[in-house]
Each structure stands twice: as structure tokens, then as C-alpha cells.
Design a protein around this motif. Structure first.
Motif, PDB file in Angstrom:
ATOM      1  N   GLY A  79      14.607  -1.554   4.611  1.00 15.77           N
ATOM      2  CA  GLY A  79      13.411  -2.625   4.689  1.00 15.77           C
ATOM      3  C   GLY A  79      12.259  -2.438   5.083  1.00 15.77           C
ATOM      4  O   GLY A  79      11.294  -2.873   5.641  1.00 15.77           O
ATOM      5  N   VAL A  80      11.932  -1.018   5.330  1.00 22.78           N
ATOM      6  CA  VAL A  80      10.850  -0.344   6.198  1.00 22.78           C
ATOM      7  C   VAL A  80       9.835   0.250   5.146  1.00 22.78           C
ATOM      8  O   VAL A  80      10.098   0.806   4.297  1.00 22.78           O
ATOM      9  CB  VAL A  80      11.285   0.706   7.075  1.00 22.78           C
ATOM     10  N   ALA A  81       8.660  -0.057   5.679  1.00 22.12           N
ATOM     11  CA  ALA A  81       7.478   0.458   5.002  1.00 22.12           C
ATOM     12  C   ALA A  81       6.799   1.717   5.663  1.00 22.12           C
ATOM     13  O   ALA A  81       6.328   1.314   6.771  1.00 22.12           O
ATOM     14  CB  ALA A  81       6.305  -0.554   4.482  1.00 22.12           C
ATOM     15  N   HIS A  82       6.552   2.692   4.909  1.00 27.18           N
ATOM     16  CA  HIS A  82       6.136   3.847   5.876  1.00 27.18           C
ATOM     17  C   HIS A  82       4.565   4.121   5.182  1.00 27.18           C
ATOM     18  O   HIS A  82       4.308   3.859   4.001  1.00 27.18           O
ATOM     19  CB  HIS A  82       6.657   5.173   5.540  1.00 27.18           C
ATOM     20  N   VAL A  83       3.716   4.367   6.046  1.00 30.65           N
ATOM     21  CA  VAL A  83       2.209   4.517   5.962  1.00 30.65           C
ATOM     22  C   VAL A  83       1.754   5.995   6.135  1.00 30.65           C
ATOM     23  O   VAL A  83       2.251   6.400   7.227  1.00 30.65           O
ATOM     24  CB  VAL A  83       1.269   3.832   6.556  1.00 30.65           C
TER      25      VAL A  83
ATOM     26  N   GLU B  59       2.675  11.027   8.428  1.00 30.29           N
ATOM     27  CA  GLU B  59       3.121   9.502   8.681  1.00 30.29           C
ATOM     28  C   GLU B  59       2.132   8.833   9.761  1.00 30.29           C
ATOM     29  O   GLU B  59       2.154   9.258  10.952  1.00 30.29           O
ATOM     30  CB  GLU B  59       4.300   9.103   9.000  1.00 30.29           C
ATOM     31  N   GLN B  60       1.323   7.927   9.543  1.00 27.51           N
ATOM     32  CA  GLN B  60       0.436   7.374  10.529  1.00 27.51           C
ATOM     33  C   GLN B  60       1.108   6.048  11.143  1.00 27.51           C
ATOM     34  O   GLN B  60       0.985   5.971  12.370  1.00 27.51           O
ATOM     35  CB  GLN B  60      -0.807   6.456   9.541  1.00 27.51           C
ATOM     36  N   THR B  61       2.036   5.368  10.555  1.00 27.88           N
ATOM     37  CA  THR B  61       2.855   4.153  11.214  1.00 27.88           C
ATOM     38  C   THR B  61       3.715   3.823  10.187  1.00 27.88           C
ATOM     39  O   THR B  61       4.006   4.201   8.965  1.00 27.88           O
ATOM     40  CB  THR B  61       1.995   3.111  11.579  1.00 27.88           C
ATOM     41  N   ASN B  62       4.900   2.785  10.704  1.00 30.15           N
ATOM     42  CA  ASN B  62       5.609   2.167   9.733  1.00 30.15           C
ATOM     43  C   ASN B  62       6.031   0.733  10.299  1.00 30.15           C
ATOM     44  O   ASN B  62       5.909   0.474  11.451  1.00 30.15           O
ATOM     45  CB  ASN B  62       7.063   3.037   9.729  1.00 30.15           C
ATOM     46  N   MET B  63       6.217  -0.169   9.595  1.00 27.80           N
ATOM     47  CA  MET B  63       6.616  -1.434   9.913  1.00 27.80           C
ATOM     48  C   MET B  63       8.156  -1.847   9.036  1.00 27.80           C
ATOM     49  O   MET B  63       8.217  -1.548   8.115  1.00 27.80           O
ATOM     50  CB  MET B  63       5.727  -2.091   9.595  1.00 27.80           C
ATOM     51  N   GLN B  64       8.702  -2.876   9.908  1.00 29.00           N
ATOM     52  CA  GLN B  64       9.855  -3.502   9.241  1.00 29.00           C
ATOM     53  C   GLN B  64       9.070  -4.806   8.213  1.00 29.00           C
ATOM     54  O   GLN B  64       8.613  -5.330   8.900  1.00 29.00           O
ATOM     55  CB  GLN B  64      10.730  -4.276  10.137  1.00 29.00           C
ATOM     56  N   ILE B  65       9.642  -4.701   6.913  1.00 36.00           N
ATOM     57  CA  ILE B  65       9.289  -5.548   6.066  1.00 36.00           C
ATOM     58  C   ILE B  65      10.454  -6.560   5.551  1.00 36.00           C
ATOM     59  O   ILE B  65      10.312  -7.896   6.069  1.00 36.00           O
ATOM     60  CB  ILE B  65       8.806  -5.057   4.680  1.00 36.00           C
ATOM     61  N   GLY B  66      11.672  -6.143   5.292  1.00 37.09           N
ATOM     62  CA  GLY B  66      12.526  -7.135   5.158  1.00 37.09           C
ATOM     63  C   GLY B  66      13.419  -6.466   4.022  1.00 37.09           C
ATOM     64  O   GLY B  66      13.360  -5.203   3.466  1.00 37.09           O
ATOM     65  N   PHE B  67      14.556  -7.043   3.747  1.00 36.39           N
ATOM     66  CA  PHE B  67      15.656  -6.553   3.113  1.00 36.39           C
ATOM     67  C   PHE B  67      15.214  -6.191   1.501  1.00 36.39           C
ATOM     68  O   PHE B  67      14.411  -7.024   0.894  1.00 36.39           O
ATOM     69  CB  PHE B  67      16.850  -7.524   2.811  1.00 36.39           C
ATOM     70  N   ASP B  68      15.646  -4.974   1.096  1.00 34.80           N
ATOM     71  CA  ASP B  68      15.374  -4.692  -0.245  1.00 34.80           C
ATOM     72  C   ASP B  68      13.889  -4.571  -0.461  1.00 34.80           C
ATOM     73  O   ASP B  68      13.469  -4.781  -1.581  1.00 34.80           O
ATOM     74  CB  ASP B  68      16.099  -5.338  -1.316  1.00 34.80           C
ATOM     75  N   ALA B  69      13.009  -4.060   0.331  1.00 34.99           N
ATOM     76  CA  ALA B  69      11.514  -3.841   0.122  1.00 34.99           C
ATOM     77  C   ALA B  69      11.372  -3.153  -1.120  1.00 34.99           C
ATOM     78  O   ALA B  69      11.788  -2.020  -1.309  1.00 34.99           O
ATOM     79  CB  ALA B  69      10.937  -3.190   1.332  1.00 34.99           C
TER      80      ALA B  69
ATOM     81  N   ASP C  19      -2.225  -6.578   6.453  1.00 34.67           N
ATOM     82  CA  ASP C  19      -3.484  -6.397   6.722  1.00 34.67           C
ATOM     83  C   ASP C  19      -3.634  -4.791   6.984  1.00 34.67           C
ATOM     84  O   ASP C  19      -3.074  -4.439   8.017  1.00 34.67           O
ATOM     85  CB  ASP C  19      -4.021  -7.207   8.181  1.00 34.67           C
ATOM     86  N   PRO C  20      -4.148  -4.083   6.069  1.00 34.12           N
ATOM     87  CA  PRO C  20      -4.172  -2.433   6.472  1.00 34.12           C
ATOM     88  C   PRO C  20      -4.989  -2.047   7.575  1.00 34.12           C
ATOM     89  O   PRO C  20      -4.941  -0.894   7.749  1.00 34.12           O
ATOM     90  CB  PRO C  20      -4.613  -2.063   5.186  1.00 34.12           C
ATOM     91  N   HIS C  21      -5.683  -2.763   8.353  1.00 26.86           N
ATOM     92  CA  HIS C  21      -6.673  -2.364   9.378  1.00 26.86           C
ATOM     93  C   HIS C  21      -5.452  -2.201  10.458  1.00 26.86           C
ATOM     94  O   HIS C  21      -5.817  -1.075  10.910  1.00 26.86           O
ATOM     95  CB  HIS C  21      -7.579  -3.514   9.891  1.00 26.86           C
ATOM     96  N   ASN C  22      -4.676  -2.899  10.829  1.00 29.42           N
ATOM     97  CA  ASN C  22      -3.607  -2.927  11.835  1.00 29.42           C
ATOM     98  C   ASN C  22      -2.134  -2.862  11.371  1.00 29.42           C
ATOM     99  O   ASN C  22      -1.312  -2.911  12.384  1.00 29.42           O
ATOM    100  CB  ASN C  22      -4.130  -3.797  12.911  1.00 29.42           C
ATOM    101  N   TRP C  23      -1.947  -3.186  10.037  1.00 30.26           N
ATOM    102  CA  TRP C  23      -0.695  -3.267   9.458  1.00 30.26           C
ATOM    103  C   TRP C  23       0.002  -4.453  10.108  1.00 30.26           C
ATOM    104  O   TRP C  23       1.255  -4.359  10.189  1.00 30.26           O
ATOM    105  CB  TRP C  23       0.120  -1.881   9.603  1.00 30.26           C
TER     106      TRP C  23
END
Length: 384
Positions: free
Chosen positions: A129-133, A141-151, A179-183
Motif C-alpha cells: 500500500g505504499v506509493a514511492h516517488v 527515490e524522493q519520498t514515499n507514503m502509505q496510501i492503503g490496501f492494494d494501492a 498534494d505533490p508539493h508536500n505529498w
């Protein structure tokens, strides 16, 4: 032999020779000028990018070595490919005809999108469920964030400068707005179950989404139109006797939404104003990506072919090539919305995902590995 007959013979012979010699490795050439000069709408195979080592297996339901969605960065001329079962994001340079890098260590990457203003690629992973940037140039890789199940599917809205990622399960589904400015997450748009492909109305507030209700569902699928600011449902259509509606394309100018169902294999056209069904026609089996070609007014459906693991014997679409071969189906749309299948190009076994890049007049189709064959990305030239 008359001159006219001799000329026809030469043309037939040159066409037959072109169809016989199919490239099996990375090649620099494009489609035959004689084939491109015709008015036929058939996509024509040009180059093949071999993805050596892109593998992966599924012990239960699924396609071994499955490859999912793609994105194209016009600034770097790079194609980003979600190698789901291999756990990698494959990066190809379409100008040089080379494989730039394989970014590994990902958990079932599914969707990917380019954010031009930030020069980054966003990869959504279904496993964790993670999105990698990633920076599209350095691939760091610039950052990553938790999105949710089966992103899964990802879209970018240039008007609002926002990134949309769908996630969820059969009981609860969402599309996260980032928001792609600060994710940071701006909001979640709720759905009855996880959306699959969705499309954003340009210069408007509508978001159209497929709700198949489950990856092996045989019940009626649903298509919804929601306000992407607050998630309010504006239109909803239950697809009578049609299920597993995964891919979607939008013709915003003529206010038409196109979807493809897998059970049975049908291309369906809907009115974007109320999601009512306007027309439908048989198409290739196991479709997972489709596109509207605004330049020609045609619809391109990518299907992986007959699936013996999920389809009963004798239920193959009449539009699918023999065996388990995939295809690109091309449909014209009449003045009254009627759908006519005008061409079909066989591709590869289980090749059901791809990306249409209008600026390159090419459609890129992912062919997963199979016994004795490495995975490939196949470039097909799309005639005007």
C-alpha cells in the motif's frame, strides 16, 4: 503479366514478407513504410524491448510474471513500467532504445504516473500500500507514503495539480487525493468497493470510475460519476449482465466514456452526462488497458486473450485470436455512437496491459515471461 498485375503482385509479396519477419530482440527500425502508407488502422509491430530477468510466479490465480501499468515522461523520453510480480519499476529510454534501470525492492507495483511540474514518477504498490516517488532523471527515490490496501491505478490532474490513487477491497474502496508539493493527503473519495480504472474530466469536476466489485466477480459491474471535490455521486449505472469492468477511457469532447468488460468480453460506450449505455460490441478477452485516440476518433482495447484459469472452455470471445494470444482491438465510433471493430492485431500470450502515447503514435504492450521467453515491451505503431 500486365504492369498493373505485376504491381499488385509486388505489393502483396512485400506485405507478406513484412508480416513474416517479426523482430525478437531490441531493434531500431519502425514499421514498414509501405504498411504505414496505407489507410488500414491496424497497429504495426516496430520495436521490441526485452526485459531480461523480469520474472515472478503466482501459485494460485493469476498470470505468471505479470506486468501491470505504464507511464511515459515526455521530458526524458522514458517509459516507466510496473513489473508487478518482479517487484520492480522498469525504466526504458525510448529515444535510445535501451533499458535504463530496474528499480527493485518494490511490493507488487501496479500503477505509475508522471507529475511533470515536479519531474517525478509515482509508483503505487499493491503489496504494502505504499506509493514511492522517484526523480524521473536521476531515478533517485524522493519520498514515499502509505496510501492503503492494494494501492493501484494512479492519475495526475494538471488543472488542480493533484495525484489520485485508488485503493481498498471489495467492502470499502477509496481514491486518495494527494498534494505533490508536500505529498500530504488532501482527502479520500469513498466508494462501495475498490475502484479499478478511473478517468478525470479535463477542465471539470467529474471523476468516472469502474467498480467491478471483485477480481473474479460474475455479478453486474458498476460505473459511477462522482464530484472529485467532495465525492458526491452524480450518476451510477449497473451494467446488466456485464461484469469485471476494469479498463476505462474518456472522450471528453464528445462526452463519452468507454469501458471494457471481461465477462463477457465487451466494449461498452456510455454517455458521460448520466453514465447511460449508448452502445456495446464484442472485443478481445481479458482487457486491462484501453485508450481513446482523439486524433482518429478510434478506441484501442488491449486484451490478454483467453484465460483457461478463470474462463470456462468454449467461452472465448469471437474477437480473441486462437489459443491464449492477446490482441489490440481497434474500434471506430460512428456519428450516432455505434461501435465497429475495424482492426485487430495479435500481440503475445497474456499481454493485457499497455500504454498509448499519442505524441509518438505508438502503443506499448507488456508481454509477460513464459516458458522459453523473456518478458518484453512491444512497441506498435498506431496509424493515423
Amino acid at each position: 503479366m500486365s504492369k498493373a498485375c505485376a504491381r499488385r503482385f509486388v505489393l502483396r509479396l512485400s506485405g507478406a514478407l513484412f508480416r513474416f519477419f517479426v523482430p525478437a530482440v531490441i531493434v531500431a527500425g519502425c514499421a514498414s513504410p509501405q504498411r504505414e502508407a496505407t489507410s488500414r488502422p491496424d497497429p504495426v509491430l516496430g520495436r521490441v524491448f526485452v526485459l531480461t530477468g523480469v520474472r515472478g510466479t503466482r501459485p494460485n490465480l493469476g498470470i505468471p510474471g505479470r506486468i501491470d501499468h505504464m507511464a511515459y515522461d515526455p521530458a526524458t523520453k522514458r517509459l516507466f513500467v510496473s513489473a508487478l510480480e518482479n517487484g520492480s519499476l522498469e525504466v526504458l529510454d525510448l529515444e535510445q532504445g535501451t533499458r535504463v534501470r530496474s528499480i527493485g525492492g518494490l511490493s507488487r507495483p501496479q500503477g505509475v504516473v508522471i507529475v511533470p511540474g515536479s519531474s517525478c514518477a509515482v509508483s503505487a504498490c499493491g503489496g504494502d500500500g505504499v506509493a514511492h516517488v522517484y526523480d524521473t532523471r536521476t531515478l533517485v527515490e524522493q519520498t514515499n507514503m502509505q496510501i492503503g490496501f492494494d494501492a493501484d491505478n494512479v492519475r495526475y490532474d494538471p488543472e488542480a495539480n493533484a495525484v489520485y490513487i485508488c485503493y481498498g477491497n471489495t467492502n470499502h474502496g477509496f481514491i486518495a487525493v494527494l498534494d505533490p508539493h508536500n505529498w500530504s493527503k488532501l482527502r479520500d473519495l469513498p466508494f462501495s468497493s475498490k475502484p479499478e480504472s478511473f478517468q478525470l474530466e479535463p477542465q471539470g469536476n467529474h471523476l468516472f470510475a469502474n467498480i467491478p466489485g471483485g477480481k473474479i466477480s460474475s455479478k453486474d459491474g458498476v460505473v459511477v460519476s462522482v464530484n472529485r471535490n467532495d465525492g458526491a455521486i452524480e450518476a451510477l449505472t449497473e451494467l446488466k449482465d456485464l461484469a469485471r469492468n476494469f479498463p476505462m477511457a474518456l472522450d471528453a469532447v464528445h462526452q463519452r466514456v468507454f469501458i471494457a468488460c471481461r465477462k463477457p468480453a465487451r466494449l461498452v460506450e456510455l454517455d458521460a452526462r448520466n453514465c447511460s449505455v449508448l452502445a456495446e460490441a464484442p472485443c478481445t478477452d481479458d482487457s486491462d488497458d484501453m485508450y481513446y485516440d482523439a486524433e482518429t476518433g478510434r478506441v484501442l482495447v488491449i486484451g490478454g486473450g483467453f484465460r483457461p484459469d478463470v474462463q470456462e472452455a468454449g467461452t472465448a470471445s469471437p474477437c480473441s485470436p486462437p489459443g491464449e494470444m492477446g490482441a489490440i482491438d481497434v474500434f471506430s465510433v460512428g456519428q450516432n455512437g455505434e461501435l465497429t471493430r475495424v482492426a485487430s492485431t495479435p500481440t503475445a500470450i497474456h499481454a493485457r496491459t499497455g500504454l498509448f502515447v499519442p505524441s509518438r503514435r505508438a502503443i506499448y504492450v507488456a508481454a509477460p515471461m513464459r516458458d522459453g521467453h523473456e518478458a518484453e515491451i512491444r512497441e506498435y505503431k498506431v496509424p493515423r
